[in-house]
Design an enzyme around this catalytic site. Sequence first.
Site, PDB file in Angstrom:
ATOM      1  N   GLU A   1       0.869  -1.178   0.000  1.00 44.58           N
ATOM      2  CA  GLU A   1       0.000   0.000   0.000  1.00 44.58           C
ATOM      3  C   GLU A   1       0.907   1.230   0.000  1.00 44.58           C
ATOM      4  O   GLU A   1       1.292   1.744   1.024  1.00 44.58           O
ATOM      5  CB  GLU A   1      -0.916   0.009   1.217  1.00 44.58           C
ATOM      6  CG  GLU A   1      -1.968   1.117   1.149  1.00 44.58           C
ATOM      7  CD  GLU A   1      -2.789   1.240   2.409  1.00 44.58           C
ATOM      8  OE1 GLU A   1      -3.745   2.020   2.399  1.00 44.58           O
ATOM      9  OE2 GLU A   1      -2.474   0.565   3.410  1.00 44.58           O
TER      10      GLU A   1
ATOM     11  N   ASP B   1      -8.497  -3.517   6.790  1.00 48.77           N
ATOM     12  CA  ASP B   1      -7.451  -2.504   6.980  1.00 48.77           C
ATOM     13  C   ASP B   1      -6.958  -2.560   8.418  1.00 48.77           C
ATOM     14  O   ASP B   1      -6.614  -1.546   9.032  1.00 48.77           O
ATOM     15  CB  ASP B   1      -7.963  -1.099   6.633  1.00 48.77           C
ATOM     16  CG  ASP B   1      -6.840  -0.088   6.401  1.00 48.77           C
ATOM     17  OD1 ASP B   1      -5.693  -0.521   6.189  1.00 48.77           O
ATOM     18  OD2 ASP B   1      -7.106   1.129   6.459  1.00 48.77           O
TER      19      ASP B   1
ATOM     20  N   HIS C   1     -15.217   4.314   9.411  1.00 46.03           N
ATOM     21  CA  HIS C   1     -14.617   4.820   8.178  1.00 46.03           C
ATOM     22  C   HIS C   1     -15.653   5.233   7.135  1.00 46.03           C
ATOM     23  O   HIS C   1     -15.434   6.185   6.384  1.00 46.03           O
ATOM     24  CB  HIS C   1     -13.697   3.758   7.574  1.00 46.03           C
ATOM     25  CG  HIS C   1     -12.360   3.665   8.226  1.00 46.03           C
ATOM     26  ND1 HIS C   1     -12.176   3.078   9.456  1.00 46.03           N
ATOM     27  CD2 HIS C   1     -11.136   4.104   7.830  1.00 46.03           C
ATOM     28  CE1 HIS C   1     -10.892   3.139   9.784  1.00 46.03           C
ATOM     29  NE2 HIS C   1     -10.244   3.762   8.820  1.00 46.03           N
TER      30      HIS C   1
ATOM     31  N   ALA D   1      -2.460   8.061   7.074  1.00 50.19           N
ATOM     32  CA  ALA D   1      -1.422   7.856   8.085  1.00 50.19           C
ATOM     33  C   ALA D   1      -0.066   7.523   7.468  1.00 50.19           C
ATOM     34  O   ALA D   1       0.885   7.209   8.190  1.00 50.19           O
ATOM     35  CB  ALA D   1      -1.845   6.743   9.028  1.00 50.19           C
TER      36      ALA D   1
ATOM     37  N   ASN E   1     -12.535   6.372   1.446  1.00 50.91           N
ATOM     38  CA  ASN E   1     -11.470   6.823   2.337  1.00 50.91           C
ATOM     39  C   ASN E   1     -10.191   7.111   1.561  1.00 50.91           C
ATOM     40  O   ASN E   1      -9.783   6.317   0.711  1.00 50.91           O
ATOM     41  CB  ASN E   1     -11.189   5.782   3.423  1.00 50.91           C
ATOM     42  CG  ASN E   1     -12.370   5.594   4.355  1.00 50.91           C
ATOM     43  OD1 ASN E   1     -12.951   4.513   4.445  1.00 50.91           O
ATOM     44  ND2 ASN E   1     -12.756   6.654   5.051  1.00 50.91           N
TER      45      ASN E   1
END
Length: 377
Positions: A130, A273, A250, A141, A218
């Site tokens: 990712e 996630d 989320h 983040a 998201n």
Amino acid sequence: MTVKAMSAQRVFDGERFHIDAAVVWNDQTIVDIVPKSELSGTVPCTDFADKLIAPGFIDLQVNGGGDVMFNSDTSVEGIDMICRAHRKHGTAYLLPTLISASPQQMKQALLAAEQAIEGQVRGVLGVHLEGPWLNKNKKGAHDADKFYSPSVTQLEAFPWLNNGVNFVTLAAENMAPESLQWLRDHDVVVSCGHSNATSDSLPDSKLKLVNGFTHLFNAMSPLEGREPGVVGTALMTDHAWCSIIVDGIHVAPQNVHLAKRVKPDNKLLIVTDAMASVGSVTNRFVLDGEEISVQDGRLVNSQGALAGAHIGMDQSVANVIEWGFDEAEALRMASTYPALALNLSELGLIKPGYHAAATVLNSDYSAHAVMVDGEIL
């Protein structure tokens, strides 16, 4: 090879329910689903009584579990610990996910996943990178200092898996067309995420090289009146699947329903996630030198920004059913559709010839047991 069986009040094969039935398998291959009353007395059978047997859950995005972050422990042992933690939540198979890291750490992650598969670590399918090929305006983040747009030469330098799934999340608008084409030509599953693209920067020439979209709604540009953004593009790109986090934090349940209405059949799938806090003793961990902790059920960094999710696949399935989704569809979103997204034709259904994998659920959909590679764990 030994023929074995497991039985329960209900068995969902991915298409329909069987009542008072038994799943029969030989070594690692499903042989049949039969009524319990017709099961041979010579076949050893584990009876799960009033439970539900479903196709084994598959999670495409698992950053950590059991106090282990893949970013902090890119080893075979780390992968094994993550798989063990998520089996307690019904996940049979997963992709350990590396959050934007250095090229050297990415190489270590790929090599570790290859070694884990060769060493028959139960539950690992490959690896999910990712980033770091993301958009700094939708970094979440992630550490934006690690972001870059890779050339073909740089892509060729990575030790991509030979025996597992290579999966990347990237901001397609920042990728050169030839780099995207190289990934597709080498069977890398390409998902667009952490993207701030406009419709103009995601033309059909790039969209056709994208398999899916990572955690819909998201870390992506929103749907607006004059601009579809990545959200609108994801919803309207019929060939591409969308993964979605269903922790109720989320994404609003209404938006999960909206996505289900818009996307074609089998193109909306659940991911967790999940971070190291799932199955953790402390409910806190460190990512890129920053402490992440669970606060009021939310996983946040020191600024209070969401930093992954604190949920397992079993609770994810329970949530969407509670929100009004059909039970069978919720189970498919956690098993059949992820298998299709990864082009894994041997997983996602309990049918003759398929791989022997299953998730056993209690009446509240919490995980009771998991079968991986023909072994009940």
